[in-house]
Design an enzyme around this catalytic site. Structure first.
Site, mmCIF file in Angstrom:
data_model
loop_
_atom_site.group_PDB
_atom_site.id
_atom_site.type_symbol
_atom_site.label_atom_id
_atom_site.label_comp_id
_atom_site.label_asym_id
_atom_site.label_seq_id
_atom_site.Cartn_x
_atom_site.Cartn_y
_atom_site.Cartn_z
ATOM 1 N N LYS A 85 39.235 27.776 42.828
ATOM 2 C CA LYS A 85 39.680 29.118 43.221
ATOM 3 C C LYS A 85 38.527 30.107 43.414
ATOM 4 O O LYS A 85 38.585 30.963 44.300
ATOM 5 C CB LYS A 85 40.673 29.666 42.199
ATOM 6 C CG LYS A 85 41.979 28.889 42.145
ATOM 7 C CD LYS A 85 42.952 29.503 41.152
ATOM 8 C CE LYS A 85 44.243 28.725 41.095
ATOM 9 N NZ LYS A 85 45.233 29.345 40.183
ATOM 10 N N ASP A 121 48.472 34.580 42.748
ATOM 11 C CA ASP A 121 48.632 34.274 41.325
ATOM 12 C C ASP A 121 49.084 35.481 40.507
ATOM 13 O O ASP A 121 49.949 35.358 39.634
ATOM 14 C CB ASP A 121 47.319 33.738 40.739
ATOM 15 C CG ASP A 121 47.155 32.246 40.945
ATOM 16 O OD1 ASP A 121 48.160 31.554 41.147
ATOM 17 O OD2 ASP A 121 46.006 31.772 40.897
#
Length: 313
Positions: A85, A121
């Protein structure tokens, strides 16, 4: 089946000829545990979209080539999980403002041959928290474990929703401090919490955090600890307390080690499946510009909808 970098290198051969074709996927290391294909393929089938979503086992040193090949092979989008990420930010063409501020991405879309990074997220976490505990971040004192990609997104969501207090704890305390400093402008308001600061960084250890627990409402595990069968809980039972809400972003078959420790301490706990659902629904909407069939996706996660119903080997 789990695909690899070598498959991407020969994508014009099998499996590129599968019908419907593979146009979406998740890249991670490990990736076998991911339930994203189940819910995304259920959504694609429901919306009559002739494409498939699969897992790709991609090591850190393989990520640059994997991203390049995904673009060259006409992928529509990707999801990224541990450990990609943060690293992916430097490897793509553009990031939206939120993902740039976070410094991590979990969703990629391909537009005009460009890889564009976004982060769902934080939104997924916020929605899952309300669903699990019927609370809002604004009302909570949060102890966040981790300072990697998932933790960064959650920390920024805490800041954006103006949580009461945020403590970032990481095994590398310097990384926690750096993240806290990046967030400090969001915590410079007039609210005073007596002897404790609204924003702190700490080392992730029972001894360091025992004081913090008394000034915490919500514990969030945003590390990967608990993903492997041999992992122990990132916090032991004796440091946890009955007043806590415990949210583990990890999910696996059965309860995670942190969930078991929390329940032994009398605390309420949930795992990351609801967060997976909500961040995945947001990614679907980014890729296709239409509402995700979220209840159908939830059902696919709950029932273990088979990928073989779409012809994935």
């Amino acid at each position: 089946m789990i695909y690899t970098l070598d498959h991407l290198r020969h994508w014009r051969e099998a499996p590129g000829d599968l019908n419907p074709p593979i146009r979406l996927g998740i890249l991670g290391d490990p990736v076998e545990h991911s339930r994203s294909p189940e819910m995304q393929n259920a959504a694609l089938q429901h919306c009559a979209m002739e494409m498939q979503y699969v897992r790709f086992q991609i090591a850190s040193d393989e990520l640059p080539e994997a991203l390049r090949l995904a673009r060259e092979n006409d992928f529509i989008g990707l999801n990224l999980t541990v450990p990609h990420k943060v690293a992916a930010v430097a490897l793509i063409d553009e990031c939206d403002e939120l993902a740039t501020n976070i410094g991590a991405i979990n969703t990629l879309r391909v537009r005009e041959n460009k890889l564009i990074g976004l982060n769902t997220d934080g939104l997924g976490f916020s929605r899952a928290l309300r669903e699990a505990f019927s609370v809002d971040l604004r009302d909570l004192r949060v102890l966040l474990l981790g300072a990697g990609g998932t933790a960064r997104a959650i920390a920024f969501q805490c800041a954006l929703e103006k949580c009461e207090r945020l403590v970032i704890a990481n095994r590398d305390a310097e990384k926690a401090r750096q993240l806290a400093e990046k967030l400090r402008p969001h915590f410079s308001g007039p609210r005073v919490l007596g002897p404790v600061a609204r924003l702190e960084a700490a080392a992730l250890s029972d001894g360091t955090l025992s004081f913090q627990i008394a000034n915490t409402d919500l514990v969030v595990n945003a590390t990967s600890v608990g993903l492997n069968a041999t992992d122990s809980s990132p916090l032991s039972t004796h440091i946890l307390a009955p007043h806590l809400l415990v949210f583990d972003t990890v999910y696996r078959e059965g309860k995670t080690p942190l969930m078991r420790a929390a329940e032994e301490a009398g605390a309420r706990a949930c795992d990351g499946r609801s967060m997976l659902l909500h961040q995945g629904a947001a990614a679907f909407e980014i890729w296709f510009g239409r509402p995700a069939p979220i209840e159908l996706m939830r059902a696919a996660l709950t029932t273990g909808h088979s990928e073989r119903s779409r012809g994935i080997p």
